[in-house]
Design a protein around this motif. Sequence first.
Motif, mmCIF file in Angstrom:
data_model
loop_
_atom_site.group_PDB
_atom_site.id
_atom_site.type_symbol
_atom_site.label_atom_id
_atom_site.label_comp_id
_atom_site.label_asym_id
_atom_site.label_seq_id
_atom_site.Cartn_x
_atom_site.Cartn_y
_atom_site.Cartn_z
ATOM 1 N N THR A 94 50.118 38.177 23.520
ATOM 2 C CA THR A 94 51.037 37.189 22.948
ATOM 3 C C THR A 94 51.864 36.549 24.068
ATOM 4 N N TYR A 95 52.488 35.412 23.759
ATOM 5 C CA TYR A 95 53.434 34.788 24.685
ATOM 6 C C TYR A 95 54.486 34.032 23.867
ATOM 7 N N MET A 96 55.646 33.859 24.461
ATOM 8 C CA MET A 96 56.785 33.215 23.783
ATOM 9 C C MET A 96 56.976 31.802 24.318
ATOM 10 N N GLU A 97 57.156 30.861 23.411
ATOM 11 C CA GLU A 97 57.412 29.474 23.794
ATOM 12 C C GLU A 97 58.166 28.782 22.661
ATOM 13 N N ASP A 98 59.253 28.084 23.020
ATOM 14 C CA ASP A 98 60.076 27.377 22.029
ATOM 15 C C ASP A 98 60.524 28.321 20.909
ATOM 16 N N GLU A 99 60.889 29.529 21.315
ATOM 17 C CA GLU A 99 61.381 30.553 20.382
ATOM 18 C C GLU A 99 60.368 30.888 19.290
ATOM 19 N N LYS A 100 59.109 30.697 19.599
ATOM 20 C CA LYS A 100 58.032 31.088 18.685
ATOM 21 C C LYS A 100 57.062 32.005 19.437
ATOM 22 N N LEU A 101 56.465 32.936 18.706
ATOM 23 C CA LEU A 101 55.520 33.880 19.301
ATOM 24 C C LEU A 101 54.100 33.393 19.030
ATOM 25 N N TYR A 102 53.342 33.159 20.109
ATOM 26 C CA TYR A 102 51.981 32.640 20.015
ATOM 27 C C TYR A 102 50.968 33.710 20.428
ATOM 28 N N ALA A 103 49.740 33.534 19.955
ATOM 29 C CA ALA A 103 48.638 34.407 20.376
ATOM 30 C C ALA A 103 47.987 33.831 21.630
ATOM 31 N N SER A 104 47.733 34.685 22.617
ATOM 32 C CA SER A 104 47.068 34.246 23.838
ATOM 33 C C SER A 104 45.583 34.617 23.858
ATOM 34 N N VAL A 105 45.148 35.433 22.897
ATOM 35 C CA VAL A 105 43.738 35.818 22.788
ATOM 36 C C VAL A 105 43.330 35.748 21.320
ATOM 37 N N ALA A 106 42.012 35.736 21.089
ATOM 38 C CA ALA A 106 41.498 35.779 19.720
ATOM 39 C C ALA A 106 41.378 37.233 19.296
ATOM 40 N N GLY A 107 41.986 37.565 18.151
ATOM 41 C CA GLY A 107 41.925 38.946 17.705
ATOM 42 C C GLY A 107 42.732 39.184 16.453
ATOM 43 N N VAL A 108 43.134 40.438 16.272
ATOM 44 C CA VAL A 108 43.848 40.876 15.073
ATOM 45 C C VAL A 108 45.299 41.157 15.422
ATOM 46 N N VAL A 109 46.201 40.655 14.599
ATOM 47 C CA VAL A 109 47.634 40.893 14.808
ATOM 48 C C VAL A 109 47.979 42.309 14.350
ATOM 49 N N GLU A 110 48.635 43.056 15.222
ATOM 50 C CA GLU A 110 49.088 44.400 14.887
ATOM 51 C C GLU A 110 50.596 44.475 15.069
ATOM 52 N N ARG A 111 51.278 45.071 14.089
ATOM 53 C CA ARG A 111 52.735 45.208 14.136
ATOM 54 C C ARG A 111 53.105 46.678 14.113
ATOM 55 N N VAL A 112 53.902 47.087 15.075
ATOM 56 C CA VAL A 112 54.456 48.440 15.113
ATOM 57 C C VAL A 112 55.970 48.282 15.186
ATOM 58 N N ASN A 113 56.622 48.506 14.043
ATOM 59 C CA ASN A 113 58.060 48.244 13.930
ATOM 60 C C ASN A 113 58.351 46.788 14.309
ATOM 61 N N LYS A 114 59.081 46.568 15.395
ATOM 62 C CA LYS A 114 59.419 45.209 15.819
ATOM 63 C C LYS A 114 58.509 44.680 16.933
ATOM 64 N N LEU A 115 57.498 45.470 17.294
ATOM 65 C CA LEU A 115 56.574 45.060 18.361
ATOM 66 C C LEU A 115 55.338 44.416 17.751
ATOM 67 N N ILE A 116 54.989 43.222 18.253
ATOM 68 C CA ILE A 116 53.798 42.511 17.792
ATOM 69 C C ILE A 116 52.838 42.345 18.967
ATOM 70 N N CYS A 117 51.585 42.719 18.734
ATOM 71 C CA CYS A 117 50.553 42.503 19.750
ATOM 72 C C CYS A 117 49.291 42.003 19.055
ATOM 73 N N VAL A 118 48.369 41.460 19.845
ATOM 74 C CA VAL A 118 47.088 40.983 19.331
ATOM 75 C C VAL A 118 45.988 41.805 19.981
ATOM 76 N N LYS A 119 45.210 42.470 19.155
ATOM 77 C CA LYS A 119 44.104 43.300 19.641
ATOM 78 C C LYS A 119 42.831 42.469 19.638
ATOM 79 N N PRO A 120 42.254 42.180 20.807
ATOM 80 C CA PRO A 120 41.047 41.340 20.862
ATOM 81 C C PRO A 120 39.878 41.991 20.142
ATOM 82 N N LEU A 121 39.045 41.162 19.485
ATOM 83 C CA LEU A 121 37.865 41.687 18.805
ATOM 84 C C LEU A 121 36.779 42.065 19.794
#
Length: 309
Positions: free
Chosen positions: A61-88
């Motif tokens: 992920t990456y942050m831009e204009d106070e929005k969180l974007y995906a930097s890779v193609a994959g599945v969004v995973e949330r652990v509490n307040k942490l967001i990551c994208v797991k590539p397929l």
Amino acid sequence: MIITHLNLGILLTRIWRSMVDVRIAGARSSTKPNVSAEISNLVTPGDVITADTGFMRGHGTYMEDEKLYASVAGVVERVNKLICVKPLKTRYNGEIGDVVIGRILEVGTRRWKVDTHAKLDSVLMLSSVNLPGGELRRRSEEDEKMMRHYLKEGDLISAEVQSLFSDGALSLHTRSLKYGKLSQGQLVSISPSLIKRRKTHFHNLPCGASIILGNNGYVWICPTINEEVEQTGGYEQNLEPIQKSDREVIARLRNCVLALAEHKMMLYDTSVLYTFEASLRYSVKETVKPEVMADIIEVAQQRLEREGT
């Protein structure tokens, strides 16, 4: 009995049809793969994941204009307040405690170099293995000379990730007696992102086979391991011929694993077993057909959703 050219041609045609499975290309393309509900939250690079500034940015992920974007193609995973994208589709990124299956590439000085489907070759130190018989003692110069006798190039092993080096390479160990050299069976390679993390990755399935679901995307299928047999540290190989019935079970399981991977469904003991049971309506060779795979996966997926597993 006189066989004419016409009768001979008809006879050969019937034999050919009985041996060859002819299918229309349109029928194959008409089957639509089922997408598992577990990976329905897919994103592509540049997609907005969230505009909530209360979340923390994780891998992919990456942050831009106070929005969180995906930097890779994959599945969004949330652990509490942490967001990551797991590539397929990705190389294996190891974590301490992961169960992996690897192939010995090189025998070095007090270490083996192992291919674990990671970005860098992994390392198995001589001090990180149990000697034959499960013996625990200091490794001597004689043990170093016997390294190729224990494990040589081309051998398959099961191991656990012990630590990570500064460059990202994995340090493995086989100190538990359940790890070690793998004897006779079938190795299947799939995407590491499809292996579901569970408490155990070693399973003796009721269908009569054992399966190791490596976190690195390597799946090992073999005849059921007899736990009553005395463990020898994982270096004694059983090279007895495998019965035809066991080979058929292994081949069917292999096709089920490939069907799950083809339809992007997560692999764990229950999903593999349900897919195996759904495939029993077909012969082993029929389970490699795309339309049969789609039917098997649909039945298994409905059962998983119904039972909430």
